[in-house]
Design an enzyme around this catalytic site. Structure first.
Site, PDB file in Angstrom:
ATOM      1  N   ASP A 208       0.831  -1.200   0.000  1.00 62.10           N
ATOM      2  CA  ASP A 208       0.000   0.000   0.000  1.00 62.10           C
ATOM      3  C   ASP A 208       0.870   1.256   0.000  1.00 62.10           C
ATOM      4  OD1 ASP A 208      -1.969   1.892   0.461  1.00 62.10           O
ATOM      5  OD2 ASP A 208      -2.987   0.690   1.996  1.00 62.10           O
TER       6      ASP A 208
ATOM      7  N   HIS B 184      -0.441   4.507  -0.026  1.00 66.11           N
ATOM      8  CA  HIS B 184      -1.147   5.688   0.501  1.00 66.11           C
ATOM      9  C   HIS B 184      -0.454   6.178   1.767  1.00 66.11           C
ATOM     10  CE1 HIS B 184      -4.442   3.775  -1.835  1.00 66.11           C
ATOM     11  NE2 HIS B 184      -4.795   5.032  -2.084  1.00 66.11           N
TER      12      HIS B 184
HETATM   13  C1  B12 Z   1      -4.717  10.102  -2.787  1.00 68.91           C
HETATM   14  C2  B12 Z   1      -5.239   8.712  -3.082  1.00 68.91           C
HETATM   15  C3  B12 Z   1      -4.435   7.879  -3.831  1.00 68.91           C
HETATM   16  C4  B12 Z   1      -3.042   8.257  -4.271  1.00 68.91           C
HETATM   17  C5  B12 Z   1      -2.082   7.994  -3.106  1.00 68.91           C
HETATM   18  C6  B12 Z   1      -0.889   8.937  -3.070  1.00 68.91           C
HETATM   19  C7  B12 Z   1       0.008   8.597  -1.915  1.00 68.91           C
HETATM   20  N1  B12 Z   1       1.223   8.117  -2.209  1.00 68.91           N
HETATM   21  O1  B12 Z   1      -0.375   8.748  -0.796  1.00 68.91           O
HETATM   22  C8  B12 Z   1      -2.812   7.283  -5.455  1.00 68.91           C
HETATM   23  C9  B12 Z   1      -3.330   7.951  -6.728  1.00 68.91           C
HETATM   24  C10 B12 Z   1      -1.380   6.788  -5.672  1.00 68.91           C
HETATM   25  C11 B12 Z   1      -3.793   6.176  -5.093  1.00 68.91           C
HETATM   26  C12 B12 Z   1      -3.675   4.894  -5.576  1.00 68.91           C
HETATM   27  C13 B12 Z   1      -4.618   3.929  -5.337  1.00 68.91           C
HETATM   28  N2  B12 Z   1      -5.779   4.082  -4.706  1.00 68.91           N
HETATM   29 CO1  B12 Z   1      -6.223   5.599  -3.737  1.00 68.91          CO
HETATM   30  N3  B12 Z   1      -6.907   7.063  -2.913  1.00 68.91           N
HETATM   31  C14 B12 Z   1      -6.516   8.290  -2.621  1.00 68.91           C
HETATM   32  C15 B12 Z   1      -7.570   9.120  -1.875  1.00 68.91           C
HETATM   33  C16 B12 Z   1      -8.240  10.018  -2.908  1.00 68.91           C
HETATM   34  C17 B12 Z   1      -7.094   9.969  -0.733  1.00 68.91           C
HETATM   35  C18 B12 Z   1      -6.233   9.233   0.292  1.00 68.91           C
HETATM   36  C19 B12 Z   1      -5.696  10.257   1.255  1.00 68.91           C
HETATM   37  O2  B12 Z   1      -4.534  10.672   1.116  1.00 68.91           O
HETATM   38  N4  B12 Z   1      -6.502  10.717   2.209  1.00 68.91           N
HETATM   39  C20 B12 Z   1      -6.165  11.725   3.160  1.00 68.91           C
HETATM   40  C21 B12 Z   1      -5.713  11.118   4.487  1.00 68.91           C
HETATM   41  C22 B12 Z   1      -5.353  12.208   5.469  1.00 68.91           C
HETATM   42  O3  B12 Z   1      -6.778  10.316   4.991  1.00 68.91           O
HETATM   43  P1  B12 Z   1      -6.653   8.769   5.252  1.00 68.91           P
HETATM   44  O4  B12 Z   1      -5.668   8.163   4.392  1.00 68.91           O
HETATM   45  O5  B12 Z   1      -8.020   8.183   5.229  1.00 68.91           O
HETATM   46  O6  B12 Z   1      -6.120   8.695   6.744  1.00 68.91           O
HETATM   47  C23 B12 Z   1      -6.832   9.232   7.852  1.00 68.91           C
HETATM   48  C24 B12 Z   1      -7.712   8.249   8.575  1.00 68.91           C
HETATM   49  O7  B12 Z   1      -8.154   7.168   7.772  1.00 68.91           O
HETATM   50  C25 B12 Z   1      -6.923   7.799   9.724  1.00 68.91           C
HETATM   51  N5  B12 Z   1      -6.055   6.641   9.628  1.00 68.91           N
HETATM   52  C26 B12 Z   1      -5.268   6.256   8.635  1.00 68.91           C
HETATM   53  N6  B12 Z   1      -4.538   5.197   8.997  1.00 68.91           N
HETATM   54  C27 B12 Z   1      -4.846   4.872  10.242  1.00 68.91           C
HETATM   55  C28 B12 Z   1      -4.397   3.882  11.097  1.00 68.91           C
HETATM   56  C29 B12 Z   1      -4.905   3.787  12.384  1.00 68.91           C
HETATM   57  C30 B12 Z   1      -4.413   2.728  13.281  1.00 68.91           C
HETATM   58  C31 B12 Z   1      -5.904   4.711  12.795  1.00 68.91           C
HETATM   59  C32 B12 Z   1      -6.421   4.621  14.141  1.00 68.91           C
HETATM   60  C33 B12 Z   1      -6.327   5.694  11.932  1.00 68.91           C
HETATM   61  C34 B12 Z   1      -5.822   5.791  10.661  1.00 68.91           C
HETATM   62  O8  B12 Z   1      -6.108   8.878  10.038  1.00 68.91           O
HETATM   63  C35 B12 Z   1      -5.804   9.653   8.864  1.00 68.91           C
HETATM   64  C36 B12 Z   1      -5.811  11.087   9.231  1.00 68.91           C
HETATM   65  O9  B12 Z   1      -7.094  11.543   9.563  1.00 68.91           O
HETATM   66  C37 B12 Z   1      -8.527   8.005  -1.364  1.00 68.91           C
HETATM   67  C38 B12 Z   1      -9.998   8.410  -1.250  1.00 68.91           C
HETATM   68  C39 B12 Z   1     -10.288   9.158   0.026  1.00 68.91           C
HETATM   69  N7  B12 Z   1     -10.875  10.311  -0.112  1.00 68.91           N
HETATM   70  O10 B12 Z   1      -9.903   8.684   1.115  1.00 68.91           O
HETATM   71  C40 B12 Z   1      -8.332   6.906  -2.392  1.00 68.91           C
HETATM   72  C41 B12 Z   1      -8.515   5.440  -2.011  1.00 68.91           C
HETATM   73  C42 B12 Z   1      -7.883   5.201  -0.649  1.00 68.91           C
HETATM   74  N8  B12 Z   1      -7.763   4.754  -3.039  1.00 68.91           N
HETATM   75  C43 B12 Z   1      -8.373   3.695  -3.386  1.00 68.91           C
HETATM   76  C44 B12 Z   1      -7.849   2.816  -4.356  1.00 68.91           C
HETATM   77  C45 B12 Z   1      -8.748   1.674  -4.759  1.00 68.91           C
HETATM   78  C46 B12 Z   1      -6.595   3.022  -4.922  1.00 68.91           C
HETATM   79  C47 B12 Z   1      -5.925   2.105  -5.938  1.00 68.91           C
HETATM   80  C48 B12 Z   1      -6.071   0.646  -5.678  1.00 68.91           C
HETATM   81  C49 B12 Z   1      -6.493   2.569  -7.279  1.00 68.91           C
HETATM   82  C50 B12 Z   1      -6.090   1.696  -8.449  1.00 68.91           C
HETATM   83  N9  B12 Z   1      -6.989   0.799  -8.824  1.00 68.91           N
HETATM   84  O11 B12 Z   1      -5.055   1.876  -8.987  1.00 68.91           O
HETATM   85  C51 B12 Z   1      -4.440   2.546  -5.847  1.00 68.91           C
HETATM   86  C52 B12 Z   1      -3.653   1.716  -4.846  1.00 68.91           C
HETATM   87  C53 B12 Z   1      -2.157   2.053  -4.848  1.00 68.91           C
HETATM   88  C54 B12 Z   1      -1.408   1.315  -3.812  1.00 68.91           C
HETATM   89  N10 B12 Z   1      -0.719   0.247  -4.152  1.00 68.91           N
HETATM   90  O12 B12 Z   1      -1.415   1.674  -2.662  1.00 68.91           O
HETATM   91  C55 B12 Z   1      -9.680   3.446  -2.668  1.00 68.91           C
HETATM   92  C56 B12 Z   1      -9.596   2.335  -1.636  1.00 68.91           C
HETATM   93  C57 B12 Z   1     -10.874   1.554  -1.620  1.00 68.91           C
HETATM   94  C58 B12 Z   1     -10.945   0.536  -0.584  1.00 68.91           C
HETATM   95  N11 B12 Z   1     -10.118   0.465   0.419  1.00 68.91           N
HETATM   96  O13 B12 Z   1     -11.855  -0.208  -0.691  1.00 68.91           O
HETATM   97  C59 B12 Z   1      -9.994   4.877  -2.104  1.00 68.91           C
HETATM   98  C60 B12 Z   1     -10.751   4.879  -0.773  1.00 68.91           C
HETATM   99  C61 B12 Z   1     -10.816   5.608  -3.189  1.00 68.91           C
HETATM  100  C62 B12 Z   1     -12.159   4.974  -3.393  1.00 68.91           C
HETATM  101  N12 B12 Z   1     -13.189   5.483  -2.769  1.00 68.91           N
HETATM  102  O14 B12 Z   1     -12.261   4.022  -4.136  1.00 68.91           O
HETATM  103  N13 B12 Z   1      -4.720   6.604  -4.281  1.00 68.91           N
END
Ligand code: B12
Lengths: 153, 477
Positions: A21, A23
């Site tokens: 992963d 992300h």
């Molecule tokens: C930016 C992004 C990308 C970027 C990532 C850039 C990078 N290097 O970081 C790129 C374009 C590369 C990407 C790729 C992919 N992505 Co993407 N991506 C996103 C996106 C739009 C935003 C993620 C993000 O940065 N969020 C901002 C941060 C701050 O939030 P967060 O990650 O959720 O973390 C917060 C909380 O979740 C929490 N948290 C996180 N971790 C933990 C751990 C613990 C223990 C706790 C308590 C809390 C916690 O705290 C954080 C701060 O508040 C999301 C959609 C979304 N809006 O979430 C999809 C998403 C995560 N991606 C998704 C997918 C499917 C992919 C790909 C598989 C797409 C593909 N088919 O190619 C690939 C996978 C690549 C890989 N091998 O990892 C899906 C995942 C779906 C799922 N899980 O079922 C999402 C949800 C989009 C969707 N709705 O479909 N992605």
């Protein structure tokens, strides 16, 4: 330093994004927030195999491991995580997991149950804010100091 | 000849020979070389006197030297045991620190030492033990328990402590309580995945200078030199580092590697960051030291020629040497019985070349990093582990088989990258130099006191044998 921060500064947290992963943003945001709250944090970053979480936790004597999984394969990557900890002699470590743990929209209680069954102490749904994580950690560490495994709801 | 003080004497107390190089400090050239038998285990002065007499004959008398500096790999080298916590983390950092200090690593241990580990350590008779474990503020329990076990043991050698800084003082006290000699250095891994081996390296070097030189009886000849500065492999590494980086007045050669094929081991030194060639390549694993040394104890041309043939396969060795497999087997048997043997026949020379080339190929392959493609959901990503040496611009070969070969080029070719094996990040097109006169250790010994002379010495005595040479093809430029 507030007494709250002083208590936190005694705790070491290890964070990272498991499996293939990439992300990294959520891990960064969370790690910075935890550090700002007073916790000591070591981050392993993206693309971290389960084994490296365990090894890192041993060297740093971490009190908790916070595993992130966003790309939908968390269930596969996290399988056997607690067993690895037990094997390595850190069976008591606090384990959290969060992010977007599974593919698509599945009922959260089901997802949570599956991760708790794997041995995580807590699993967090998508959109969890850092404040919530800090609050949970504070409560769990307080509960641990009082001899419980984690705080009750 | 007695031009007062314009010469330096550089001594290497080796495992079989004590070698001398007299260097003209104004010209930056070697003006005389000689050697005598290494008599370190009996009386070091005998061999050194013989070598000095030989030098006096060649120079027409012995001048008054401005510096008389020595390195030593005699009496078994600097035998070290390292102890860390997790195998891939502090135990690995400790291993790298010891190798970088020029040690002969005789044992590496991780996690909690058991009673049988302690027995094993005593049996290994280390000259120095390096004890690490825990990041700063991290695990303290294991390093303290290991300190307790070691302090209660009969271990007599000095200990270098370079672990978790919150535990080190307590560990030091435990050693002091049982009268062990300890030297403390900064943690080899202050934070998770952060490598900090230079302080431990210099602590090891100090213990070497202050204690080991005496313990090995080398200081018996103290009147004949100023100081034994470091183990010989450390001198080679320092020489390579100076050559790569240059001095205030002369630019260095840039990224380079040194391959040293010996009777007992094959050593590889690389001086470069080895960072990924492209920003989209993900780097994985512990960071690599800028000056990195690896030692392949199973790839010695004499002490384990059969092992080289085993790893490289007998058929490959036979094919390279142009000999039949039964013939190679017979020659290998003869070598095992006579490790001092110098090739006397054409067949033996061919076999030596084939063995050297196999040893170099394997040693550089193990030293160099690798890339692998990981398939993520966004498509394939390249992940690198270890150092990328593909952009290294200079390859320096040294050691008997290369120095004595009529044409060392085909042997050294084994160090280069191979299009058939793109995952191994070996040098692609370096210029190739040979250290025929065995000057790198002398360069390293002079590096600190006379960097400009040392640099001039290296550039005037390393012979270029190929400007730019591509692996995978047999034509030399
Ligand atoms: C930016 C992004 C990308 C970027 C990532 C850039 C990078 N290097 O970081 C790129 C374009 C590369 C990407 C790729 C992919 N992505 Co993407 N991506 C996103 C996106 C739009 C935003 C993620 C993000 O940065 N969020 C901002 C941060 C701050 O939030 P967060 O990650 O959720 O973390 C917060 C909380 O979740 C929490 N948290 C996180 N971790 C933990 C751990 C613990 C223990 C706790 C308590 C809390 C916690 O705290 C954080 C701060 O508040 C999301 C959609 C979304 N809006 O979430 C999809 C998403 C995560 N991606 C998704 C997918 C499917 C992919 C790909 C598989 C797409 C593909 N088919 O190619 C690939 C996978 C690549 C890989 N091998 O990892 C899906 C995942 C779906 C799922 N899980 O079922 C999402 C949800 C989009 C969707 N709705 O479909 N992605």
């Amino acid at each position: 330093m507030t007494p709250e921060q002083a208590a936190r500064s005694a705790r070491m947290l290890l964070t990272g994004v498991i499996g293939s992963d990439t992300h990294i943003v959520g891990n960064r945001v969370l790690s910075l927030a935890l550090e700002k709250a007073g916790y000591r944090v070591a981050s392993l970053g993206a693309l971290t195999p389960a084994r490296e979480f365990i090894e890192g936790a041993i060297e740093t004597a971490a009190d908790a491991i916070l595993v992130s999984s966003l790309y939908g394969q968390g269930e596969l990557d996290c399988r056997g995580f607690r067993d690895l900890c037990v094997e390595a002699g850190i069976d008591e470590i606090l384990l959290y997991v969060g992010g977007n743990l599974v593919v698509g929209k599945q009922p959260w209680p089901d997802v949570e149950r599956r991760f708790l069954d794997m041995g995580f102490d807590r699993a967090f749904p998508p959109g969890t804010r850092p404040e919530d994580v800090i609050a949970a950690l504070d409560r769990d560490f307080a509960a641990r100091a009082a001899g419980a495994r984690i705080a009750l709801p | 000849m007695t031009n007062s003080g314009s010469l330096a004497l550089l001594i290497d107390f080796g495992s079989t020979f004590t070698k001398l190089r007299a260097v003209d400090l104004d010209a930056g050239r070697i003006v005389g070389s000689s050697q005598g038998p290494s008599t370190v285990t009996s009386d070091v002065t005998l061999g050194l006197k013989a070598a000095l007499d030989d030098l006096a004959r060649k120079l027409g008398g012995l001048p008054c030297f401005r510096h008389r500096l020595a390195s030593s790999s005699a009496a078994g080298g600097l035998r070290m045991v390292t102890v860390g916590l997790v195998k891939d983390l502090t135990a690995e950092a400790a291993r790298r620190a010891a190798l970088g200090a020029g040690a002969k690593l005789v044992g590496t241990f991780a996690y909690r030492l058991t009673r049988s580990d302690i027995e094993a350590i005593l049996g290994l008779r280390p000259d120095i033990l390096l004890l690490c474990g825990g990041t700063d503020g991290g695990n303290a329990e294991v390093i303290l328990q290991n300190a307790t076990m070691l302090s209660a043991s009969e271990l007599a050698c000095p200990i270098v402590l370079a672990g978790n800084r919150t535990a080190v003082e307590e560990a030091e006290d435990r050693f002091a309580a049982t009268g062990k000699e300890v030297r403390v250095a900064d943690n080899v891994m202050p934070e998770l995945n952060l490598l900090n081996i230079d302080p431990a390296r210099s602590a090891i070097r100090h213990v070497f200078m202050e204690r080991i030189v005496h313990a090995k009886g080398i200081d018996r000849a103290a009147a004949m030199f100023d100081a034994v500065l470091m183990p010989t492999p450390a001198a080679v590494l320092e020489g390579a580092r100076l050559l790569a980086r240059g001095t205030a007045k002369r630019p260095g050669l840039g990224d380079l590697i040194v391959v040293d094929v010996g009777g007992a081991t094959t050593d590889v030194h690389s001086i470069c960051t080895g960072a990924p060639a492209r920003p989209d390549i993900l780097l994985h694993g512990l960071p690599e030291p800028f000056a990195k040394r690896t030692v392949e104890g199973d790839l010695g041309m004499r002490h384990n020629a059969a092992a080289i043939a085993e790893v490289a396969t007998l058929s490959a060795i036979a094919a390279t040497a142009g000999l039949s497999e039964p013939r190679v087997t017979a020659l290998l048997r003869a070598l095992a019985a006579d490790v001092e043997r110098v090739p006397a026949t054409l067949e033996e020379a061919m076999l030596d070349q084939a063995l050297a080339s196999a040893a170099i190929g394997l040693a550089v392959r193990r030293h160099a990093g690798t890339v692998e493609t990981v398939y993520t959901a966004t498509g394939p990503r390249v992940m690198q582990r270890g150092k990328d040496l593909s952009g290294v611009t200079t390859l320096i070969g040294t050691g008997g088989p290369l120095v004595h070969a009529a044409d060392p080029l085909p042997i050294l070719k084994a160090a280069l990258s191979d299009p058939a094996e793109p995952q191994s990040l070996r040098p692609a097109q370096p210029r190739i130099l040979i250290d025929r006169g065995y000057v790198l250790y002398a360069v390293g010994l002079l590096a600190e006191r006379e960097p400009e002379v040392a640099m001039a010495l290296a550039t005037s005595h390393l012979h270029s044998i190929a400007r730019s040479f591509t692996g995978g093809s047999s034509t030399a430029a």
